[in-house]
Design a protein around this motif. Structure first.
Motif, PDB file in Angstrom:
ATOM      1  N   LEU A 492     -31.477 -31.386 -74.454  1.00  0.00           N
ATOM      2  CA  LEU A 492     -30.658 -32.062 -73.446  1.00  0.00           C
ATOM      3  C   LEU A 492     -31.440 -32.257 -72.149  1.00  0.00           C
ATOM      4  N   MET A 493     -32.181 -31.246 -71.760  1.00  0.00           N
ATOM      5  CA  MET A 493     -32.979 -31.377 -70.547  1.00  0.00           C
ATOM      6  C   MET A 493     -34.039 -32.459 -70.702  1.00  0.00           C
ATOM      7  N   PHE A 494     -34.608 -32.567 -71.910  1.00  0.00           N
ATOM      8  CA  PHE A 494     -35.618 -33.604 -72.151  1.00  0.00           C
ATOM      9  C   PHE A 494     -35.000 -35.003 -72.046  1.00  0.00           C
ATOM     10  N   LEU A 495     -33.785 -35.207 -72.652  1.00  0.00           N
ATOM     11  CA  LEU A 495     -33.124 -36.521 -72.592  1.00  0.00           C
ATOM     12  C   LEU A 495     -32.741 -36.868 -71.165  1.00  0.00           C
ATOM     13  N   SER A 496     -32.286 -35.862 -70.390  1.00  0.00           N
ATOM     14  CA  SER A 496     -31.914 -36.125 -68.997  1.00  0.00           C
ATOM     15  C   SER A 496     -33.128 -36.560 -68.199  1.00  0.00           C
ATOM     16  N   ALA A 497     -34.227 -35.902 -68.404  1.00  0.00           N
ATOM     17  CA  ALA A 497     -35.444 -36.277 -67.675  1.00  0.00           C
ATOM     18  C   ALA A 497     -35.909 -37.674 -68.050  1.00  0.00           C
ATOM     19  N   LEU A 498     -35.767 -38.039 -69.353  1.00  0.00           N
ATOM     20  CA  LEU A 498     -36.174 -39.379 -69.794  1.00  0.00           C
ATOM     21  C   LEU A 498     -35.298 -40.444 -69.161  1.00  0.00           C
ATOM     22  N   LEU A 499     -33.977 -40.200 -69.058  1.00  0.00           N
ATOM     23  CA  LEU A 499     -33.060 -41.151 -68.437  1.00  0.00           C
ATOM     24  C   LEU A 499     -33.373 -41.341 -66.968  1.00  0.00           C
ATOM     25  N   ILE A 500     -33.668 -40.274 -66.253  1.00  0.00           N
ATOM     26  CA  ILE A 500     -33.998 -40.375 -64.831  1.00  0.00           C
ATOM     27  C   ILE A 500     -35.269 -41.183 -64.635  1.00  0.00           C
ATOM     28  N   LEU A 501     -36.250 -40.964 -65.494  1.00  0.00           N
ATOM     29  CA  LEU A 501     -37.515 -41.707 -65.387  1.00  0.00           C
ATOM     30  C   LEU A 501     -37.294 -43.193 -65.619  1.00  0.00           C
ATOM     31  N   LEU A 502     -36.402 -43.551 -66.574  1.00  0.00           N
ATOM     32  CA  LEU A 502     -36.110 -44.957 -66.856  1.00  0.00           C
ATOM     33  C   LEU A 502     -35.433 -45.614 -65.671  1.00  0.00           C
ATOM     34  N   LEU A 503     -34.492 -44.951 -65.048  1.00  0.00           N
ATOM     35  CA  LEU A 503     -33.805 -45.519 -63.877  1.00  0.00           C
ATOM     36  C   LEU A 503     -34.753 -45.725 -62.726  1.00  0.00           C
ATOM     37  N   ARG A 504     -35.653 -44.813 -62.506  1.00  0.00           N
ATOM     38  CA  ARG A 504     -36.628 -44.990 -61.412  1.00  0.00           C
ATOM     39  C   ARG A 504     -37.552 -46.171 -61.674  1.00  0.00           C
ATOM     40  N   THR A 505     -37.877 -46.380 -62.945  1.00  0.00           N
ATOM     41  CA  THR A 505     -38.763 -47.518 -63.288  1.00  0.00           C
ATOM     42  C   THR A 505     -38.056 -48.828 -63.005  1.00  0.00           C
ATOM     43  N   MET A 506     -36.777 -48.958 -63.358  1.00  0.00           N
ATOM     44  CA  MET A 506     -36.029 -50.182 -63.117  1.00  0.00           C
ATOM     45  C   MET A 506     -35.862 -50.443 -61.629  1.00  0.00           C
TER      46      MET A 506
END
Length: 528
Positions: A492-506
């Protein structure tokens, strides 16, 4: 002319008549005999003077002279003692009599002289004193016979009083001595001496006045050194006393191991090299060693001075002679009748090439909690745990000379000579865990090897694990669930970190637009 002669004769007559009359004033005196006690105060009355004249008259004069005249002074017609705080009349110093002379003068002409003898009376003012030469340290042999006079003490009393001697019974070694007659000072041995147990003795002796009321006394500490006598036999080392405090030793049993390859070597024995000492340590007589029996026709020889035992030739067949039994004797050089004998065993062993080994370093054991006194420790599959070492010097790997033990010894467990571990079950608690060290020792070669035994105490009714994996399954359910939960959390922590990284990229891709979403146009340069 006649008149002048008559006048002269008349003057002579008058002078002669005057001397006759005055001379009678020194008459009537006599020698004086008196006495006074020592330590008397100054002014003590000595005697009266019996001359007829008065010494206070101008015509008569009395004078004291002689060796001890300074001990007296005249008080009219009385003689008195002349002492002071710093000068005391002491009979032991001055002697028993004071001697002086009394001279009577008339008009400075000596008319008579009398002797004065004053006896000094004794007082009990001195304590006895030991003569130092009689209380010095004494040395006596331990073989001195009982009832022998071993030394004599002497004390003197300046007052001349009689003295008796007493041994203080509170002295640590008073029981060994006695005074034969109270006034003799002879000290008699009352008990046998033993250098090996007590080499120095001390006693307190009192010297006491026996004919006075005061009974003044004094004491002296006398040291008696006990000299060693030749009354003990030599003994082999190490010495094991037959009883505590008894200087008699049990001879050790010496043992050594050899193989058929040993030849012309000095043997190494247990519990130590063959050695001995004289039982009389104070004498330490020279000793001599010899083989009494068992030398096998010169196969074994001994050094007569050192006790070293040498193997001169190899053993032909171990099966025929698995061991040799010898008897070794040690005796005094100056007295061959004083000797001791010890037994010596030489074992012939197989050649030792391989040391004993365990097939693993740690053994796993289980014991189920029970009220029974003892239980055998099991291993996986409820099999009896056998901690056994193998020795490749033997065809089957089993060395019958291996001895098993726990180190350090345990009050809860013990191991048999077959390597089986036994537990005192009633003293164990569920969930306890104990780690033991089992030592396997080859009694012939002295080689040792050790292994650990990890023992877990199971609850009543709990099954013994069938194997290592089954044990992990039994004791690891909780750990498995915990590990699964942790894995889910990490995912879960890994998926949360991946989602945050995607939002910052956009967000970074939309950064050139204005707040209303329009694209900013570049202003033209107005410079002419």
């Amino acid at each position: 002319m006649l008149t002048c002669c008559r006048l002269l004769l008349w003057q002579v007559f008058l002078k002669l008549s005057f001397h006759v009359v005055t001379a009678s004033m020194c008459r009537g005196g006599k020698d004086i005999l008196a006495s006074v006690r020592e330590n008397s105060p100054t002014g003590q009355f000595i005697a009266n003077i019996s001359v007829s004249g008065d010494p206070r008259a101008n015509a008569v004069r009395l004078c004291l002279s002689g060796v001890n005249a300074d001990w007296f002074y005249l008080d009219g017609r009385t003689i008195r003692l002349n002492t002071s705080l710093s000068r005391v009349l002491d009979r032991e110093v001055q002697g028993s009599v004071l001697v002086a002379e009394l001279t009577c003068y008339e008009d400075d002409v000596m008319q008579s002289q009398f002797r004065i003898l004053v006896k000094i009376g004794n007082e009990n003012d001195n304590r006895p004193n030991f003569l130092q030469g009689t209380i010095r340290p004494f040395t006596i042999n331990e073989l001195t016979a009982v009832d022998s006079v071993i030394f004599t003490v002497r004390a003197v009393d300046a007052d001349g009083d009689m003295i008796r001697y007493i041994i203080d019974k509170s002295s640590p070694d008073a029981r060994f001595f006695r005074i034969d007659l109270p006034n003799s000072g002879n000290v008699v041995l009352d008990k046998p001496l033993d250098y090996e147990t007590r080499s120095h003795l001390q006693l307190v002796i009192w010297a006491q006045e026996s004919n006075t009321v005061d009974e003044f006394n004094t004491s002296a500490l006398v040291t008696v050194n006990v000299e060693d006598g030749d009354d003990q036999y030599p003994h082999f080392l190490p010495c094991t006393p037959v009883a505590p405090g008894v200087p008699v030793c049990i001879s050790p049993a010496y043992s050594a191991n050899i193989t058929h390859k040993h030849e012309d070597v000095i043997l190494d024995f247990s519990p130590g090299p063959i050695s001995a000492e004289d039982g009389d340590r104070g004498i330490n007589t020279s000793l001599m060693f010899s083989i009494v029996s068992g030398d096998d026709r010169g196969r074994f020889v001994i050094n007569n001075l050192t006790g070293e035992l040498r193997l001169t030739r190899a053993v032909d067949d171990r099966k025929l002679t698995p061991d040799f039994a010898l008897r070794v004797m040690v005796c005094q050089v100056d007295d061959r009748l004083k000797c001791s004998v010890a037994s010596v065993t030489v074992r012939v062993l197989y050649e030792n090439t391989f040391p004993p080994v365990f097939n693993r370093t740690t053994f796993k054991g289980f014991i189920i909690q029970s009220s029974s006194p003892v239980s055998i420790v099991c291993t996986y599959g409820n099999q009896v745990l056998q901690v056994q070492a193998s020795d490749h010097d033997f065809a089957d790997g089993l060395n019958p000379n291996i001895h098993y033990s726990l180190r350090p010894p345990s009050g809860l467990y013990q191991v048999t000579q077959r390597g089986i571990v036994i537990a005192r079950t009633e003293r164990l608690l569920a969930s306890d865990r104990h780690v033991l060290q089992v030592v396997a020792r080859d009694e012939e070669s002295g080689e040792e090897v050790s292994a650990s035994v990890d023992i877990e105490v199971l609850q009543r009714g709990q099954a013994v694990p069938r194997g290592v994996f089954h044990e992990q399954q039994m004791f690891g359910d909780v750990d498995s669930r915990l590990a699964g939960g942790i894995a889910v959390m990490i995912l879960l922590m890994f998926l949360s970190a991946l989602l945050i990284l995607l939002l910052r990229t956009m967000k970074s891709q939309r950064s050139p637009t204005d707040p209303e979403g329009h694209i900013a146009l570049e202003q033209p340069d107005e410079t002419v």
